[in-house]
Design a protein around this motif. Structure first.
Motif, PDB file in Angstrom:
ATOM      1  N   LEU A   1       0.827  -1.201   0.000  1.00 51.95           N
ATOM      2  CA  LEU A   1       0.000   0.000   0.000  1.00 51.95           C
ATOM      3  C   LEU A   1       0.867   1.259   0.000  1.00 51.95           C
ATOM      4  CD1 LEU A   1      -2.737   1.387   0.153  1.00 51.95           C
ATOM      5  CD2 LEU A   1      -2.626   1.159   2.657  1.00 51.95           C
ATOM      6  N   ARG A   2       1.960   1.238   0.771  1.00 54.50           N
ATOM      7  CA  ARG A   2       2.853   2.408   0.823  1.00 54.50           C
ATOM      8  C   ARG A   2       3.449   2.687  -0.553  1.00 54.50           C
ATOM      9  NH1 ARG A   2       4.831   6.283   0.128  1.00 54.50           N
ATOM     10  NH2 ARG A   2       6.520   7.394   1.185  1.00 54.50           N
ATOM     11  N   VAL A   3       3.888   1.649  -1.242  1.00 58.21           N
ATOM     12  CA  VAL A   3       4.466   1.831  -2.578  1.00 58.21           C
ATOM     13  C   VAL A   3       3.410   2.377  -3.537  1.00 58.21           C
ATOM     14  CG1 VAL A   3       5.476   0.650  -4.567  1.00 58.21           C
ATOM     15  CG2 VAL A   3       6.241   0.064  -2.263  1.00 58.21           C
ATOM     16  N   ARG A   4       2.223   1.820  -3.483  1.00 58.46           N
ATOM     17  CA  ARG A   4       1.157   2.287  -4.369  1.00 58.46           C
ATOM     18  C   ARG A   4       0.816   3.753  -4.103  1.00 58.46           C
ATOM     19  NH1 ARG A   4      -2.695  -3.148  -4.115  1.00 58.46           N
ATOM     20  NH2 ARG A   4      -1.799  -4.171  -5.961  1.00 58.46           N
ATOM     21  N   LYS A   5       0.782   4.135  -2.843  1.00 56.80           N
ATOM     22  CA  LYS A   5       0.498   5.522  -2.497  1.00 56.80           C
ATOM     23  C   LYS A   5       1.580   6.454  -3.042  1.00 56.80           C
ATOM     24  CE  LYS A   5      -3.352   5.562  -0.069  1.00 56.80           C
ATOM     25  NZ  LYS A   5      -4.526   6.389  -0.465  1.00 56.80           N
ATOM     26  N   GLU A   6       2.824   5.999  -2.987  1.00 49.96           N
ATOM     27  CA  GLU A   6       3.933   6.794  -3.532  1.00 49.96           C
ATOM     28  C   GLU A   6       3.790   6.955  -5.038  1.00 49.96           C
ATOM     29  OE1 GLU A   6       7.382   9.096  -3.356  1.00 49.96           O
ATOM     30  OE2 GLU A   6       6.269   8.212  -1.679  1.00 49.96           O
ATOM     31  N   LEU A   7       3.449   5.873  -5.720  1.00 55.74           N
ATOM     32  CA  LEU A   7       3.291   5.925  -7.168  1.00 55.74           C
ATOM     33  C   LEU A   7       2.093   6.775  -7.562  1.00 55.74           C
ATOM     34  CD1 LEU A   7       4.047   2.181  -8.000  1.00 55.74           C
ATOM     35  CD2 LEU A   7       5.568   4.147  -8.263  1.00 55.74           C
ATOM     36  N   GLU A   8       1.070   6.744  -6.732  1.00 62.12           N
ATOM     37  CA  GLU A   8      -0.087   7.596  -6.978  1.00 62.12           C
ATOM     38  C   GLU A   8       0.293   9.066  -6.885  1.00 62.12           C
ATOM     39  OE1 GLU A   8      -4.662   7.576  -5.400  1.00 62.12           O
ATOM     40  OE2 GLU A   8      -3.086   7.701  -3.860  1.00 62.12           O
ATOM     41  N   LEU A   9       1.176   9.376  -5.951  1.00 62.41           N
ATOM     42  CA  LEU A   9       1.618  10.755  -5.750  1.00 62.41           C
ATOM     43  C   LEU A   9       2.588  11.199  -6.834  1.00 62.41           C
ATOM     44  CD1 LEU A   9       1.511  13.194  -3.772  1.00 62.41           C
ATOM     45  CD2 LEU A   9       3.534  12.208  -2.657  1.00 62.41           C
ATOM     46  N   ASP A  10       3.588  10.333  -7.121  1.00 58.68           N
ATOM     47  CA  ASP A  10       4.617  10.691  -8.113  1.00 58.68           C
ATOM     48  C   ASP A  10       5.418   9.443  -8.473  1.00 58.68           C
ATOM     49  OD1 ASP A  10       6.521  11.788  -9.733  1.00 58.68           O
ATOM     50  OD2 ASP A  10       7.469  13.013  -8.190  1.00 58.68           O
TER      51      ASP A  10
ATOM     52  N   ASP B   1      17.385   0.873  -3.834  1.00 60.17           N
ATOM     53  CA  ASP B   1      17.525   2.095  -3.029  1.00 60.17           C
ATOM     54  C   ASP B   1      16.272   2.961  -3.117  1.00 60.17           C
ATOM     55  OD1 ASP B   1      20.028   1.325  -2.240  1.00 60.17           O
ATOM     56  OD2 ASP B   1      21.103   2.628  -3.624  1.00 60.17           O
ATOM     57  N   TYR B   2      15.688   3.035  -4.315  1.00 63.08           N
ATOM     58  CA  TYR B   2      14.446   3.801  -4.464  1.00 63.08           C
ATOM     59  C   TYR B   2      13.335   3.208  -3.600  1.00 63.08           C
ATOM     60  CZ  TYR B   2       9.927   5.124  -6.357  1.00 63.08           C
ATOM     61  OH  TYR B   2       8.630   5.533  -6.466  1.00 63.08           O
ATOM     62  N   MET B   3      13.155   1.899  -3.696  1.00 65.43           N
ATOM     63  CA  MET B   3      12.098   1.247  -2.930  1.00 65.43           C
ATOM     64  C   MET B   3      12.365   1.363  -1.428  1.00 65.43           C
ATOM     65  SD  MET B   3       9.828   0.066  -5.106  1.00 65.43           S
ATOM     66  CE  MET B   3       8.979  -1.412  -4.569  1.00 65.43           C
ATOM     67  N   THR B   4      13.624   1.283  -1.043  1.00 71.50           N
ATOM     68  CA  THR B   4      13.975   1.447   0.366  1.00 71.50           C
ATOM     69  C   THR B   4      13.584   2.828   0.854  1.00 71.50           C
ATOM     70  OG1 THR B   4      15.800  -0.146   0.344  1.00 71.50           O
ATOM     71  CG2 THR B   4      15.901   1.603   1.991  1.00 71.50           C
ATOM     72  N   ASP B   5      13.886   3.843   0.039  1.00 74.26           N
ATOM     73  CA  ASP B   5      13.557   5.217   0.409  1.00 74.26           C
ATOM     74  C   ASP B   5      12.046   5.380   0.594  1.00 74.26           C
ATOM     75  OD1 ASP B   5      14.361   8.064   0.768  1.00 74.26           O
ATOM     76  OD2 ASP B   5      13.135   8.343  -1.018  1.00 74.26           O
ATOM     77  N   VAL B   6      11.268   4.758  -0.286  1.00 73.36           N
ATOM     78  CA  VAL B   6       9.807   4.831  -0.172  1.00 73.36           C
ATOM     79  C   VAL B   6       9.330   4.152   1.105  1.00 73.36           C
ATOM     80  CG1 VAL B   6       7.641   4.018  -1.179  1.00 73.36           C
ATOM     81  CG2 VAL B   6       9.419   4.980  -2.662  1.00 73.36           C
TER      82      VAL B   6
END
Length: 221
Positions: free
Chosen positions: A117-126, A205-210
């Motif tokens: 859900l966190r990853v999806r929310k990030e992708l929804e934002l940007d 690293d990107y996914m870790t940051d998210v």
């Protein structure tokens, strides 16, 4: 190196997947498997020059058949996950040695519900940062396209017309790269594995940051 004899053993095991056959050759398998684990340990040592690896998790050759319709007792392959260390390093590196189906992989093969859900929310934002990684020529040449099971439609509470819905629909986020048996048993295979993992590091690293920040970019650690 990966001993060609290991692939030959796995081929024969696939054709003779039963306990009597295996038990007669168990000592020989243990010798081959010890050499294979030496290889996975060498990969871990090399990875630690570019990352921080907690351990190499080598999966058992024995199958859990308690709840499976397939009652063959053994896996006709060897596989390993190199687990990144610490809460600030998410994701893992993977390898499977199976005759004619050898692969290495990076990513998130079965993310927890909250992480997904966190990853999806990030992708929804940007989603631009992820798209930049996916379209990088060196990355794409090495790893190809993003893999993972996808929903047929938008996840609950997400707009099906969102411009990044193609990414939001993913249920897992990983990449796989295939190798021939000849490549796997060549002296330079380990260098190809390490170089591939280095090229894939920006994705981890990107996914870790998210996964270690909230939607405002504030650290959760």
């Amino acid at each position: 190196m990966i001993d060609p004899a290991l692939l030959e053993f796995l081929k024969e095991l696939a054709q003779n997947n039963n306990k009597p056959w295996f038990e007669e050759r168990k000592a020989y398998f243990k010798k081959l498997d010890s050499e294979y684990k030496d290889f996975t340990n060498s990969v871990m040592i090399e990875l630690n020059h570019n990352d921080v690896i907690e351990k190499a998790k080598n999966y058992r050759i024995y199958r859990d058949i308690r709840f499976s319709k397939d009652k063959t007792p053994f896996k006709a392959h060897r596989s390993v996950n190199w687990l990144r260390a610490g809460a600030d390093r998410r994701g893992s590196y993977y390898m499977r040695i199976k005759p004619n189906e050898n692969v290495i992989g990076i990513g998130f093969f079965a993310p927890e519900k909250e992480d997904l859900l966190r990853v999806r929310k990030e992708l929804e934002l940007d989603a631009q940062d992820l798209r930049d990684i996916l379209s990088d020529s060196q990355f794409k040449s090495c790893w190809g396209d993003l893999k993972g099971e996808q929903l047929k439609t938008a996840p609950r509470n997400f707009d099906k017309n969102h411009p990044d819905i193609d990414l939001i629909r993913f249920k897992a986020f990983y990449f796989m790269r295939s190798f021939t048996d000849k490549e796997v048993t060549s002296p330079d295979f380990i260098s190809k594995v390490i170089e591939s993992f280095k090229i894939g590091r920006p994705f981890l690293d990107y996914m870790t940051d998210v996964l270690t920040t909230d939607l405002n970019g504030e650290s959760l650690l």
